[in-house]
Design a protein around this motif. Structure first.
Motif, PDB file in Angstrom:
ATOM      1  N   LYS A 284      36.856  34.856  41.714  1.00  0.00           N
ATOM      2  CA  LYS A 284      38.205  35.399  41.737  1.00  0.00           C
ATOM      3  C   LYS A 284      38.058  36.870  42.076  1.00  0.00           C
ATOM      4  N   PRO A 285      39.088  37.528  42.564  1.00  0.00           N
ATOM      5  CA  PRO A 285      38.943  38.948  42.866  1.00  0.00           C
ATOM      6  C   PRO A 285      38.396  39.736  41.671  1.00  0.00           C
ATOM      7  N   GLY A 286      37.264  40.399  41.876  1.00  0.00           N
ATOM      8  CA  GLY A 286      36.643  41.198  40.833  1.00  0.00           C
ATOM      9  C   GLY A 286      35.730  40.433  39.893  1.00  0.00           C
ATOM     10  N   LYS A 287      35.623  39.106  40.045  1.00  0.00           N
ATOM     11  CA  LYS A 287      34.782  38.267  39.179  1.00  0.00           C
ATOM     12  C   LYS A 287      33.612  37.743  39.993  1.00  0.00           C
ATOM     13  N   LYS A 288      32.453  38.360  39.820  1.00  0.00           N
ATOM     14  CA  LYS A 288      31.276  37.977  40.589  1.00  0.00           C
ATOM     15  C   LYS A 288      30.337  37.128  39.750  1.00  0.00           C
ATOM     16  N   ARG A 289      29.716  36.187  40.421  1.00  0.00           N
ATOM     17  CA  ARG A 289      28.682  35.339  39.794  1.00  0.00           C
ATOM     18  C   ARG A 289      27.458  35.382  40.664  1.00  0.00           C
TER      19      ARG A 289
END
Length: 69
Positions: free
Chosen positions: A64-69
């Motif tokens: 999601k925007p701003g949620k990195k994995r």
């Protein structure tokens, strides 16, 4: 202190502090990423986590925007 690595040994890390609040999460994202009925997660202080080998091998994707994995 905890030490760990990926399966091939290309990336290694250490955690200097404690792992706290260990939980079994049953949300759909955790089930999908682990391929099981749940994923076991623990919390650490980010400043106590160090990648000691293979940082150049790591990448990420944005769920999601701003949620990195």
């Amino acid at each position: 202190m905890y030490h760990g690595s990926c399966l091939c040994g290309g990336v290694e890390f250490k955690v200097l502090g404690k792992i706290t609040s260990i939980i079994h999460c049953h949300c759909s994202l955790c089930r999908k990423s682990s391929g099981t009925a749940y994923a076991t997660n623990g919390f650490i202080n980010a400043d106590e986590f160090m990648i000691t080998k293979g940082k150049d091998l790591l990448t990420h994707f944005e769920m999601k925007p701003g949620k990195k994995r």
